[in-house]
Scaffold this motif. Structure first.
Motif, short mmCIF file in Angstrom:
data_model
loop_
_atom_site.label_atom_id
_atom_site.label_comp_id
_atom_site.label_asym_id
_atom_site.label_seq_id
_atom_site.Cartn_x
_atom_site.Cartn_y
_atom_site.Cartn_z
N PRO A 9 0.83 -1.20 0.00
CA PRO A 9 0.00 0.00 0.00
C PRO A 9 0.87 1.25 0.00
O PRO A 9 2.00 1.23 0.49
N ALA A 10 0.33 2.33 -0.54
CA ALA A 10 1.11 3.57 -0.66
C ALA A 10 1.67 4.04 0.67
O ALA A 10 2.76 4.58 0.74
N THR A 11 0.92 3.82 1.76
CA THR A 11 1.36 4.28 3.07
C THR A 11 2.58 3.54 3.57
O THR A 11 3.25 3.98 4.49
N GLU A 12 2.90 2.37 2.99
CA GLU A 12 4.00 1.56 3.47
C GLU A 12 5.23 1.63 2.58
O GLU A 12 6.29 1.18 2.95
N ARG A 13 5.11 2.21 1.39
CA ARG A 13 6.21 2.20 0.45
C ARG A 13 7.39 3.01 0.93
O ARG A 13 8.52 2.77 0.55
N THR A 14 7.15 4.02 1.75
CA THR A 14 8.25 4.82 2.27
C THR A 14 8.94 4.13 3.45
O THR A 14 9.99 4.57 3.87
N VAL A 15 8.32 3.08 3.98
CA VAL A 15 8.87 2.38 5.14
C VAL A 15 9.71 1.19 4.72
O VAL A 15 10.76 0.94 5.28
N LEU A 16 9.28 0.47 3.71
CA LEU A 16 9.93 -0.77 3.32
C LEU A 16 10.61 -0.62 1.96
O LEU A 16 9.99 -0.17 1.01
N PRO A 17 11.88 -0.97 1.85
CA PRO A 17 12.55 -0.90 0.55
C PRO A 17 11.85 -1.78 -0.48
O PRO A 17 11.31 -2.83 -0.16
N SER A 18 11.88 -1.36 -1.72
CA SER A 18 11.27 -2.16 -2.78
C SER A 18 12.16 -3.35 -3.11
O SER A 18 13.37 -3.33 -2.85
N GLY A 19 11.58 -4.37 -3.69
CA GLY A 19 12.35 -5.55 -4.04
C GLY A 19 11.47 -6.71 -4.40
O GLY A 19 10.28 -6.55 -4.68
N ALA A 20 12.04 -7.91 -4.38
CA ALA A 20 11.32 -9.13 -4.74
C ALA A 20 11.18 -10.01 -3.51
O ALA A 20 12.13 -10.18 -2.75
N ILE A 21 10.00 -10.57 -3.33
CA ILE A 21 9.75 -11.48 -2.21
C ILE A 21 10.24 -12.87 -2.59
O ILE A 21 9.89 -13.41 -3.64
N LEU A 22 11.07 -13.46 -1.73
CA LEU A 22 11.58 -14.80 -1.99
C LEU A 22 10.47 -15.83 -1.78
O LEU A 22 9.79 -15.81 -0.75
N ASP A 23 10.30 -16.72 -2.75
CA ASP A 23 9.26 -17.73 -2.61
C ASP A 23 9.88 -19.06 -2.16
O ASP A 23 11.08 -19.15 -1.88
N ALA A 24 9.06 -20.09 -2.10
CA ALA A 24 9.51 -21.37 -1.55
C ALA A 24 10.68 -21.97 -2.32
O ALA A 24 11.50 -22.70 -1.75
N SER A 25 10.79 -21.67 -3.63
CA SER A 25 11.88 -22.26 -4.42
C SER A 25 13.24 -21.77 -3.95
O SER A 25 14.24 -22.48 -4.13
N VAL A 106 12.53 -23.02 7.20
CA VAL A 106 12.61 -24.41 6.77
C VAL A 106 13.16 -24.47 5.34
O VAL A 106 12.73 -23.72 4.46
N THR A 107 14.11 -25.39 5.12
CA THR A 107 14.76 -25.51 3.82
C THR A 107 14.61 -26.93 3.26
O THR A 107 14.02 -27.79 3.89
N ARG A 108 15.19 -27.12 2.08
CA ARG A 108 15.20 -28.41 1.40
C ARG A 108 13.80 -28.87 1.03
O ARG A 108 12.79 -28.25 1.34
N GLU A 109 13.74 -29.98 0.31
CA GLU A 109 12.46 -30.52 -0.11
C GLU A 109 11.72 -31.14 1.08
O GLU A 109 12.33 -31.45 2.09
N ALA A 110 10.41 -31.31 0.92
CA ALA A 110 9.60 -31.89 1.99
C ALA A 110 10.14 -33.26 2.38
O ALA A 110 10.54 -34.06 1.53
N GLY A 111 10.19 -33.52 3.67
CA GLY A 111 10.68 -34.78 4.19
C GLY A 111 12.13 -34.74 4.63
O GLY A 111 12.60 -35.68 5.27
N VAL A 112 12.85 -33.66 4.29
CA VAL A 112 14.24 -33.48 4.72
C VAL A 112 14.25 -32.36 5.75
O VAL A 112 14.16 -31.18 5.41
N PRO A 113 14.33 -32.68 7.06
CA PRO A 113 14.12 -31.70 8.13
C PRO A 113 15.33 -30.82 8.41
O PRO A 113 16.06 -31.03 9.37
#
Length: 205
Positions: A9-25, A106-113
């Motif tokens: 939201p516009a009210t938060e753009r000055t608070v948080l740097p822009s960038g890309a959100i890391l996904d599960a991959s 949590v990292t790695r594929e499911a089943g690897v703790p």
């Protein structure tokens, strides 16, 4: 690897740097690689309309059943450790020493703790000191309520804002002396030379 574009939201753009959100991959890889690559990324916490964040400067890798310092050593699967078995890209939050919450990814594929422990952040505006796992969770209001949640908006996520990389230092982990000489001495702590580290680097003269 796929990344989601960050839209706030516009009210938060000055608070948080822009960038890309890391996904599960991003997290579904070798845990040591993930730990190293997390340095320079921004951990974001949004709560009750407030945005809190800090830059990751110290993390530790925990390598599953063979790792005698990991909660999942020996393949231990309990209510507490279940989150570690995946899927990747989730928060593993646990209580320790009767007083601190600790945040892991949590990292790695499911089943690897396996997982990466967040040890320190360089705090963003309005965030208190984050030099230690307990201080990180306290500063960002992280507790058991976030255990098992996916690392994605709105609650808790990691952003790559393209910040310049710094030199990465690799040392043994902290507080794992009881895991045996082999595992206690392994270089699985990744950090920058930052004043916010939970323990300062020992530099050679």
């Amino acid at each position: 690897m796929a990344k989601l574009r960050l839209k706030l939201p516009a009210t938060e753009r000055t608070v948080l740097p822009s960038g890309a959100i890391l996904d599960a991959s991003f997290f579904e890889r070798d845990t040591r690689v993930v730990a190293r690559d997390l340095l320079d990324k921004i951990l974001v916490r949004r709560l009750d309309g407030n945005v809190m964040w800090g830059r990751l400067v110290e993390v530790e890798a925990y390598l599953g059943p063979d790792d005698l310092a990991a909660h999942s050593k020996g393949g231990r699967r309990t209510l507490r450790t279940e989150v570690m078995f995946g899927p990747p890209g989730r928060a593993y939050v646990y209580f320790t020493y009767g007083m601190h919450w600790c945040l892991n990814f949590v990292t790695r594929e499911a089943g690897v703790p396996q997982a990466v422990l967040v040890r320190a952040l360089e705090p963003g505006p309005g965030v208190g000191r984050c030099g230690g796992p307990g201080l990180v969770t306290r500063a960002l209001s992280v507790d058991r309520a976030l255990n098992g949640v996916p690392l994605c908006p709105p609650d808790l996520y990691v952003v790559d804002d393209g910040a310049p990389r710094r030199r990465v230092f690799v040392t043994p982990r902290i507080g794992v002396e009881g895991s045996g000489e082999d595992w206690a001495g392994r270089p699985l702590r990744f950090c920058w030379d930052s004043s916010y580290l939970s323990r300062r680097l020992k530099k050679k003269p």
